[in-house]
Structures are given as structure tokens and as C-alpha cells.
Design an enzyme around this catalytic site. Structure first.
Site, PDB file in Angstrom:
ATOM      1  N   VAL A   1       0.874  -1.181   0.000  1.00 10.95           N
ATOM      2  CA  VAL A   1       0.000   0.000   0.000  1.00 10.95           C
ATOM      3  C   VAL A   1       0.908   1.227   0.000  1.00 10.95           C
ATOM      4  O   VAL A   1       1.723   1.403   0.920  1.00 10.95           O
ATOM      5  CB  VAL A   1      -0.942   0.009   1.219  1.00 10.95           C
ATOM      6  CG1 VAL A   1      -1.819   1.266   1.189  1.00 10.95           C
ATOM      7  CG2 VAL A   1      -1.812  -1.239   1.254  1.00 10.95           C
TER       8      VAL A   1
ATOM      9  N   HIS B   1       3.104   3.849   6.103  1.00 12.33           N
ATOM     10  CA  HIS B   1       2.486   3.274   7.293  1.00 12.33           C
ATOM     11  C   HIS B   1       3.528   2.561   8.130  1.00 12.33           C
ATOM     12  O   HIS B   1       4.468   1.963   7.608  1.00 12.33           O
ATOM     13  CB  HIS B   1       1.350   2.312   6.933  1.00 12.33           C
ATOM     14  CG  HIS B   1       1.715   1.301   5.890  1.00 12.33           C
ATOM     15  ND1 HIS B   1       1.767   1.606   4.554  1.00 12.33           N
ATOM     16  CD2 HIS B   1       2.054  -0.007   5.996  1.00 12.33           C
ATOM     17  CE1 HIS B   1       2.123   0.531   3.875  1.00 12.33           C
ATOM     18  NE2 HIS B   1       2.310  -0.463   4.736  1.00 12.33           N
TER      19      HIS B   1
HETATM   20  P1  AMP Z   1       2.685  -3.253   3.464  1.00 15.33           P
HETATM   21  O1  AMP Z   1       2.741  -4.617   2.854  1.00 15.33           O
HETATM   22  O2  AMP Z   1       3.858  -2.906   4.345  1.00 15.33           O
HETATM   23  O3  AMP Z   1       2.417  -2.182   2.420  1.00 15.33           O
HETATM   24  O4  AMP Z   1       1.458  -3.274   4.457  1.00 15.33           O
HETATM   25  C1  AMP Z   1       0.140  -3.053   4.056  1.00 15.33           C
HETATM   26  C2  AMP Z   1      -0.736  -3.676   5.092  1.00 15.33           C
HETATM   27  O5  AMP Z   1      -2.027  -3.139   4.946  1.00 15.33           O
HETATM   28  C3  AMP Z   1      -0.877  -5.186   4.996  1.00 15.33           C
HETATM   29  O6  AMP Z   1      -0.408  -5.782   6.198  1.00 15.33           O
HETATM   30  C4  AMP Z   1      -2.365  -5.405   4.771  1.00 15.33           C
HETATM   31  O7  AMP Z   1      -2.860  -6.535   5.440  1.00 15.33           O
HETATM   32  C5  AMP Z   1      -2.952  -4.117   5.321  1.00 15.33           C
HETATM   33  N1  AMP Z   1      -4.227  -3.717   4.781  1.00 15.33           N
HETATM   34  C6  AMP Z   1      -4.608  -3.657   3.485  1.00 15.33           C
HETATM   35  N2  AMP Z   1      -5.856  -3.186   3.382  1.00 15.33           N
HETATM   36  C7  AMP Z   1      -6.276  -2.919   4.637  1.00 15.33           C
HETATM   37  C8  AMP Z   1      -7.487  -2.407   5.196  1.00 15.33           C
HETATM   38  N3  AMP Z   1      -8.534  -2.066   4.433  1.00 15.33           N
HETATM   39  N4  AMP Z   1      -7.566  -2.260   6.545  1.00 15.33           N
HETATM   40  C9  AMP Z   1      -6.527  -2.619   7.330  1.00 15.33           C
HETATM   41  N5  AMP Z   1      -5.360  -3.102   6.861  1.00 15.33           N
HETATM   42  C10 AMP Z   1      -5.230  -3.250   5.534  1.00 15.33           C
END
Ligand code: AMP
Length: 112
Positions: free
Chosen positions: A94, A98
Site C-alpha cells: 500500500v 504506514h
Molecule cells: P505493506 O505490505 O507494508 O504495504 O502493508 C500493508 C498492510 O495493509 C498489509 O499488512 C495489509 O494486510 C494491510 N491492509 C490492506 N488493506 C487494509 C485495510 N482495508 N484495513 C486494514 N489493513 C489493511
């Protein structure tokens, strides 16, 4: 505001399981938790990742780290890991900055 799923959460277009929020950031539970506690801390300001951050973001980045520690305290964690994936090859999926706050079980090192 970014058009990522986190941008949509910030705009209230899709729900999240909120843990903490303030003027600068929002913290909510990860939908695919990798540990008993797995919370994401995101800035309201739409940075893509750490590579996208600059001098002007110094205070914000410090704030996000302090909020990560606050979230860990709120969740009752004595030990936890804070992870920031920057770039697809590092696992970023994403593209809105974060911080992962992960804890509640023993965590191996090095990560995969
Ligand atoms: P990254 O792989 O470091 O970009 O982390 C993105 C994180 O966002 C992953 O651990 C996903 O499980 C989480 N994620 C994606 N969509 C959502 C959502 N709608 N609500 C909460 N977490 C999410």
C-alpha cells in the site's frame, strides 16, 4: 490525499478498526494480522513511503514513532516490533506511508 485504500480509510469511505487518532495520524488494526497485535499507523498527510519523505516531514515522522509507542502501550505490549516497508521489493503493498506495530508473540530475527 492519495487514492490508495488508506486514503479511502482516511476519507471515511471504507471502515477500519480504529485504535487511535489525532490531528496528524490514524492507527487501526491490520486486516491480515501477523501477530495477536498488528496495528498500522498512517499519517493524514499522503506520503508514499520513507523515500518520499523530506526535511519538512521530520516532525511528522517523529510523531508517528511516538504514536507507535503509544499504540503499543495502549495494547498492553512490553515488547513489539515497528516495521516500515519502503518499496515493492521490501514488501510494501500500500503506497501510503504506514508503520506496522506488531507484538503479542515472540518475534524472530531476521525477518524474511
Ligand atoms: P505493506 O505490505 O507494508 O504495504 O502493508 C500493508 C498492510 O495493509 C498489509 O499488512 C495489509 O494486510 C494491510 N491492509 C490492506 N488493506 C487494509 C485495510 N482495508 N484495513 C486494514 N489493513 C489493511
Amino acid at each position: 490525499m492519495t487514492t490508495t485504500i488508506f486514503g479511502r480509510i482516511l476519507r471515511g469511505e471504507i471502515p477500519c478498526d480504529q485504535v487511535y487518532d489525532d490531528d496528524l495520524c490514524l492507527a487501526f488494526r491490520d486486516v491480515q494480522p501477523q501477530a495477536p497485535v498488528h496495528v498500522l499507523v498512517i499519517p493524514r498527510h499522503p506520503l508514499v513511503n520513507l523515500a518520499d519523505a523530506g526535511e519538512a516531514d521530520q516532525a511528522l515522522l517523529g510523531h508517528l514513532l511516538l504514536v507507535a509507542a503509544k499504540v503499543a502501550r495502549l495494547e498492553g505490549l512490553d515488547a513489539w516490533r515497528t516495521v516500515i516497508n519502503s518499496g515493492a521489493e521490501a514488501g510494501q503493498s500500500v503506497f501510503h506511508l504506514h508503520l506496522h506495530v506488531i507484538g503479542g508473540r515472540p518475534l524472530a530475527w531476521p525477518p524474511g
